[in-house]
Design a protein around this motif. Structure first.
Motif, PDB file in Angstrom:
ATOM      1  N   VAL A  16       1.059  -1.043  -0.172  1.00 17.83           N
ATOM      2  CA  VAL A  16       0.122  -0.096   0.146  1.00 17.83           C
ATOM      3  C   VAL A  16       1.046   1.250   0.031  1.00 17.83           C
ATOM      4  N   ILE A  17       0.716   2.025  -1.198  1.00 14.20           N
ATOM      5  CA  ILE A  17       1.843   3.366  -1.326  1.00 14.20           C
ATOM      6  C   ILE A  17       0.884   4.426  -1.059  1.00 14.20           C
ATOM      7  N   ILE A  18       1.250   5.164  -0.067  1.00 18.48           N
ATOM      8  CA  ILE A  18       0.590   6.687   0.199  1.00 18.48           C
ATOM      9  C   ILE A  18       1.647   7.682  -0.027  1.00 18.48           C
ATOM     10  N   PRO A  19       1.536   8.452  -1.043  1.00 21.44           N
ATOM     11  CA  PRO A  19       2.588   9.701  -1.160  1.00 21.44           C
ATOM     12  C   PRO A  19       2.010  10.651  -0.104  1.00 21.44           C
ATOM     13  N   ALA A  20       2.793  11.478   0.316  1.00 23.45           N
ATOM     14  CA  ALA A  20       2.719  12.338   1.384  1.00 23.45           C
ATOM     15  C   ALA A  20       3.724  13.582   1.229  1.00 23.45           C
ATOM     16  N   TYR A  21       2.735  14.742   1.262  1.00 23.32           N
ATOM     17  CA  TYR A  21       3.534  16.084   1.504  1.00 23.32           C
ATOM     18  C   TYR A  21       2.627  16.918   2.238  1.00 23.32           C
ATOM     19  N   ASN A  22       3.309  17.209   3.537  1.00 19.61           N
ATOM     20  CA  ASN A  22       2.736  18.321   4.642  1.00 19.61           C
ATOM     21  C   ASN A  22       1.453  17.650   4.966  1.00 19.61           C
ATOM     22  N   ALA A  23       1.228  16.321   5.224  1.00 18.93           N
ATOM     23  CA  ALA A  23       0.029  15.773   5.399  1.00 18.93           C
ATOM     24  C   ALA A  23      -0.308  15.634   6.931  1.00 18.93           C
ATOM     25  N   SER A  24       0.252  16.178   7.775  1.00 17.49           N
ATOM     26  CA  SER A  24       0.226  15.713   9.245  1.00 17.49           C
ATOM     27  C   SER A  24      -1.134  16.007   9.764  1.00 17.49           C
ATOM     28  N   ALA A  25      -1.918  16.896   9.224  1.00 15.25           N
ATOM     29  CA  ALA A  25      -3.275  17.066   9.730  1.00 15.25           C
ATOM     30  C   ALA A  25      -4.271  15.903   9.274  1.00 15.25           C
ATOM     31  N   GLN A  30      -5.828   8.379   8.027  1.00 15.45           N
ATOM     32  CA  GLN A  30      -5.776   7.252   7.145  1.00 15.45           C
ATOM     33  C   GLN A  30      -4.972   6.130   7.448  1.00 15.45           C
ATOM     34  N   LEU A  31      -3.808   6.301   8.359  1.00 18.89           N
ATOM     35  CA  LEU A  31      -3.244   5.236   8.902  1.00 18.89           C
ATOM     36  C   LEU A  31      -4.291   4.502   9.778  1.00 18.89           C
ATOM     37  N   ALA A  32      -4.883   5.087  10.651  1.00 20.04           N
ATOM     38  CA  ALA A  32      -5.803   4.660  11.576  1.00 20.04           C
ATOM     39  C   ALA A  32      -6.712   3.604  10.694  1.00 20.04           C
ATOM     40  N   ALA A  33      -7.247   4.065   9.812  1.00 21.30           N
ATOM     41  CA  ALA A  33      -8.108   3.358   8.978  1.00 21.30           C
ATOM     42  C   ALA A  33      -7.368   2.034   8.397  1.00 21.30           C
ATOM     43  N   LEU A  34      -6.293   2.082   7.941  1.00 22.22           N
ATOM     44  CA  LEU A  34      -5.478   1.069   7.684  1.00 22.22           C
ATOM     45  C   LEU A  34      -5.282   0.223   8.640  1.00 22.22           C
ATOM     46  N   SER A  35      -5.012   0.575   9.811  1.00 21.03           N
ATOM     47  CA  SER A  35      -4.869  -0.559  10.905  1.00 21.03           C
ATOM     48  C   SER A  35      -5.997  -1.197  11.247  1.00 21.03           C
ATOM     49  N   ARG A  36      -7.273  -1.094  10.703  1.00 24.08           N
ATOM     50  CA  ARG A  36      -8.419  -1.692  10.927  1.00 24.08           C
ATOM     51  C   ARG A  36      -8.701  -2.614   9.674  1.00 24.08           C
ATOM     52  N   GLN A  37      -7.871  -2.827   8.742  1.00 27.81           N
ATOM     53  CA  GLN A  37      -7.896  -3.779   7.557  1.00 27.81           C
ATOM     54  C   GLN A  37      -8.342  -5.336   8.114  1.00 27.81           C
ATOM     55  N   ARG A  38      -9.328  -5.652   7.558  1.00 25.34           N
ATOM     56  CA  ARG A  38      -9.644  -7.174   7.756  1.00 25.34           C
ATOM     57  C   ARG A  38      -9.082  -7.873   6.595  1.00 25.34           C
ATOM     58  N   VAL A  39      -7.993  -8.350   6.530  1.00 21.64           N
ATOM     59  CA  VAL A  39      -7.412  -9.006   5.136  1.00 21.64           C
ATOM     60  C   VAL A  39      -6.644 -10.299   5.630  1.00 21.64           C
ATOM     61  N   ASP A  40      -6.526 -11.165   5.088  1.00 21.05           N
ATOM     62  CA  ASP A  40      -5.824 -12.579   5.421  1.00 21.05           C
ATOM     63  C   ASP A  40      -4.827 -12.664   4.516  1.00 21.05           C
ATOM     64  N   ALA A  41      -3.698 -11.814   4.411  1.00 20.44           N
ATOM     65  CA  ALA A  41      -2.726 -11.899   3.686  1.00 20.44           C
ATOM     66  C   ALA A  41      -1.482 -10.837   4.379  1.00 20.44           C
ATOM     67  N   ALA A  42      -0.136 -11.233   4.085  1.00 22.91           N
ATOM     68  CA  ALA A  42       0.902 -10.197   4.314  1.00 22.91           C
ATOM     69  C   ALA A  42       0.728  -9.048   3.572  1.00 22.91           C
ATOM     70  N   TRP A  43       1.000  -8.151   4.279  1.00 17.29           N
ATOM     71  CA  TRP A  43       1.007  -6.582   3.406  1.00 17.29           C
ATOM     72  C   TRP A  43       1.786  -5.549   4.118  1.00 17.29           C
ATOM     73  N   GLU A  44       2.039  -4.490   3.445  1.00 18.75           N
ATOM     74  CA  GLU A  44       2.792  -3.559   3.843  1.00 18.75           C
ATOM     75  C   GLU A  44       2.490  -2.301   3.646  1.00 18.75           C
ATOM     76  N   VAL A  45       2.857  -1.240   4.327  1.00 16.58           N
ATOM     77  CA  VAL A  45       2.462   0.140   4.115  1.00 16.58           C
ATOM     78  C   VAL A  45       3.727   0.850   3.763  1.00 16.58           C
ATOM     79  N   ILE A  46       3.586   1.732   2.646  1.00 16.72           N
ATOM     80  CA  ILE A  46       4.952   2.590   2.245  1.00 16.72           C
ATOM     81  C   ILE A  46       4.437   3.702   2.572  1.00 16.72           C
ATOM     82  N   VAL A  47       4.891   4.725   3.399  1.00 16.66           N
ATOM     83  CA  VAL A  47       4.539   6.339   3.261  1.00 16.66           C
ATOM     84  C   VAL A  47       5.669   7.042   2.367  1.00 16.66           C
ATOM     85  N   SER A  48       5.595   7.450   1.482  1.00 12.61           N
ATOM     86  CA  SER A  48       6.519   8.068   0.434  1.00 12.61           C
ATOM     87  C   SER A  48       6.538   9.367   0.728  1.00 12.61           C
ATOM     88  N   ASP A  49       7.418  10.126   1.570  1.00 14.87           N
ATOM     89  CA  ASP A  49       7.520  11.438   2.015  1.00 14.87           C
ATOM     90  C   ASP A  49       8.237  12.242   1.120  1.00 14.87           C
TER      91      ASP A  49
END
Length: 344
Positions: A16-25, A30-49
């Protein structure tokens, strides 16, 4: 191991790739929503600052104990396309799912995308966009999947905020074009289709889209969209000519208003017009909400219209950049035959 090192364990099925620029607000939501994912697979999150000057990267790293997350430094090349490409370069999975730092995925978004990607190479998730006339008592939304441009409606596109695809397809067409500051998702979608890939909707993979805050931000957003469309129209001029010739005319009236969505209108239909009038007459709170909704809708429409106007008149189209070869369109038309008469 630092927070930005690749985590150990199994190779993830999807990045899961998230481009981010001055997105502190917004990125925490979004990361809280991703933490609630119900998925039966290995996955990763990449925040591209992409060179944030606020606490975007620090806030993202705070989620590393709740998500299989890495923050990558994507500040060397600026722009959303460059940030997404940098995230893809760092990804370890054979599947990519892009989302934005200011939206909010639903709990089964990733599970639905994985099911769709098991059968398709490119998938467009569904955005749930709140209507300006929505209220807490009567929520109204549009559901948007693939979109189309008025000058080339046969080739759909998926917004980069909800696009998922196989890594090999992304690499085959060279990823996002970093010379484009807007419209890079349209360009990628069109290049994928001209290369033989198909876009597939996944209406169950739902993302809650949040409007930009403020009149000026909306004007800037839509001015950028319009400048991007102008550049795309130049870049794909030869392709457009081939489609016009094959179609026998310019696109039919009705496309000229801009992007057209495959939206399903309201999730919960509003009362009839007479029913609304009666509500406003007998209920002061309803009248007050109606006034606020009307003002909000008028402000949004005015900001969009002003942005589109400024995008048409401000800034120039770079006519020095190479145009897409007409031969790609001819091969697509021969392969897909979108204007062929139906079989008897």
């Amino acid at each position: 191991m630092t927070p930005d090192d690749p985590p150990g364990g199994a190779v993830p099925a999807v990045s899961v790739i998230i481009p981010a620029y001055n997105a502190s607000a917004t990125i925490g939501r979004q990361l809280a929503a991703l933490s609630r994912q119900r998925v039966d697979a290995a996955w990763e999150v990449i925040v591209s600052d992409n060179g944030s000057t606020d606490r975007t990267a620090d806030i993202a790293r705070e989620w590393a104990d709740r998500l299989p997350l890495r923050v990558v430094d994507a500040s060397e090349r600026r722009g959303p396309a460059a940030a997404r490409n940098a995230g893809a370069d760092a990804a370890r999975a054979p599947l990519f799912a892009f989302c934005d730092a200011d939206d909010e995925v639903t709990d089964e978004w990733l599970a639905h995308l994985l099911r769709a990607l098991a059968e398709a190479e490119v998938v467009v998730a569904c955005a749930r966009v709140e209507s300006p006339y929505s209220t807490p008592e009567r929520p109204l939304y549009d559901l948007v999947t693939t979109l189309r441009m008025p000058f080339l409606p046969e080739l759909a596109f998926g917004s980069s905020s909800r696009l998922a695809l196989r890594a090999e397809a992304f690499a085959a067409v060279g990823g996002f074009d970093e010379s484009l500051r807007t419209g890079e998702d349209v360009d990628l979608s069109w290049r994928l289709q001209l290369a033989g890939y198909h876009l597939n909707d996944s209406p169950d993979a739902l993302i809650v889209h949040h409007h930009r805050d403020g009149f000026a931000a909306t004007v800037r957003q839509f001015a950028g969209y319009q400048r991007g469309r102008r550049q795309l129209r130049h870049r794909y001029a030869r392709v457009i000519e081939e489609f016009d010739t094959a179609r026998g005319s310019a696109p039919a009236a009705g496309w000229e208003t801009g992007v057209v969505s495959a939206a399903q209108p309201a999730v919960q239909p509003p009362p009839s017009r007479m029913g609304r009038v009666m509500l406003y007459l007998r209920d002061g709170q309803e009248r007050s909400q109606f006034t606020r909704r009307t003002v909000r809708s008028l402000r949004l429409r005015a900001a969009v219209s002003l942005g589109l106007f400024l995008g048409r008149v401000v800034g120039r189209v770079d006519t020095s950049e190479p145009q897409v070869e007409a031969s790609l369109a001819r091969r697509y038309l021969e392969r897909e035959r979108p204007f062929a008469a139906p079989a008897e």
